[in-house]
Scaffold this active site. Structure first.
Site, PDB file in Angstrom:
ATOM      1  CG  ASP A   8     130.034 -10.954  53.147  1.00 51.50           C
ATOM      2  OD1 ASP A   8     130.964 -10.177  52.899  1.00 51.50           O
ATOM      3  OD2 ASP A   8     128.854 -10.717  52.839  1.00 51.50           O
ATOM      4  CG  ASP A  10     127.177  -5.253  52.567  1.00 51.14           C
ATOM      5  OD1 ASP A  10     126.090  -5.042  53.114  1.00 51.14           O
ATOM      6  OD2 ASP A  10     127.397  -4.964  51.376  1.00 51.14           O
ATOM      7  CB  ILE A  46     132.314  -5.507  43.701  1.00 46.28           C
ATOM      8  CG1 ILE A  46     131.489  -6.665  43.102  1.00 46.28           C
ATOM      9  CG2 ILE A  46     133.290  -4.924  42.706  1.00 46.28           C
ATOM     10  CD1 ILE A  46     132.275  -7.854  42.616  1.00 46.28           C
TER      11      ILE A  46
END
Ligand code: B16
Ligand code: MG
Length: 215
Positions: A8, A10, A46
């Site tokens: 990932d 962030d 998200i």
């Protein structure tokens, strides 16, 4: 056997969550309400449009689709202003050494981020060349916890899903890994990332062998 690591962005490689928070907060304030740092946790991993919906619901604000597009664009402009200051100093603890370790193995490196700005950020901090493949917000239609981002990562690496290991800081991201049939290393707090197979505060001093023996 694990053949690929899917990272990932962030919260694992760079700490851009604070800039997302500042930009969303500015937007919320202009609409007449505030969002807390605790609330911001819900937005990690998200997508931009889904984050906007969650924030508007939180503030009890209903808007036309046109206005929503306008606000998402504005938020992104503010966010880009903030990340334009980033340098390699903003790479999270332990990442350069961890990537060095990976290079000593046959393990391939992929990115699995929902962000449409991921490539630009990796370029800014000088890490883009470390990645064998990049799956970002421009290549997917569904955000985490949907497994799409990690399934596409495995596909581009040409590995089976159970040959990939995910590194994630968000609850939604760990769920996405699980939904993809992958094991996940949580970066953060074990009491929050309860579904992760192992959790570290960051990758400082963490040995690949130790992870592979634990999961
Ligand atoms: P953008 P990740 C996610 O990145 C962030 O955690 C999330 O807060 C953000 O809304 C999303 O990217 C979309 O980002 O607006 O730049 O397209 O954690 O999946 O690397
Ligand atoms: Mg994240």
């Amino acid at each position: 056997m694990i053949k690929g690591f899917l990272f990932d962005l962030d919260g694992v490689i760079v700490e851009t969550a604070i800039f997302h928070y500042q930009a969303w907060r500015r937007m919320a304030n202009e609409l007449g309400f505030d969002i807390s740092e605790e609330f911001n946790e819900k937005l990690k991993g998200i997508s931009r449009t889904e984050s906007l919906e969650i924030i508007l619901m939180h503030g009890g604000v209903e808007l036309s689709e046109e206005k929503k597009v306008e606000l998402a664009t504005k938020k992104n402009e503010w966010y880009l202003e903030l990340v334009s200051q980033m340098t390699e100093k903003d790479i999270l603890e332990g990442i350069p050494e961890f990537f060095e370790q990976i290079k000593q193995t046959d393990i391939k490196i992929g990115l699995g981020s929902v962000s449409k700005n991921a490539k630009m950020i990796l370029e800014r901090v000088g890490l883009i060349d470390q990645f064998d493949i990049i799956i970002d917000g421009t290549k997917i239609t569904k955000g985490k916890p949907d497994p799409e981002v990690f399934l596409k990562g495995a596909e581009e690496l040409r590995f089976r899903t159970n040959e990939c290991l995910v590194f994630e800081d968000a609850v939604a991201g760990i769920q996405a890994a699980k939904n993809a049939g992958m094991k996940a290393v949580g970066i953060g707090k074990p009491e929050i990332l309860t579904q992760a197979d192992v959790v570290y505060p960051n990758l400082e001093g963490v040995k690949i062998e130790e992870i592979l023996n634990t999961i």
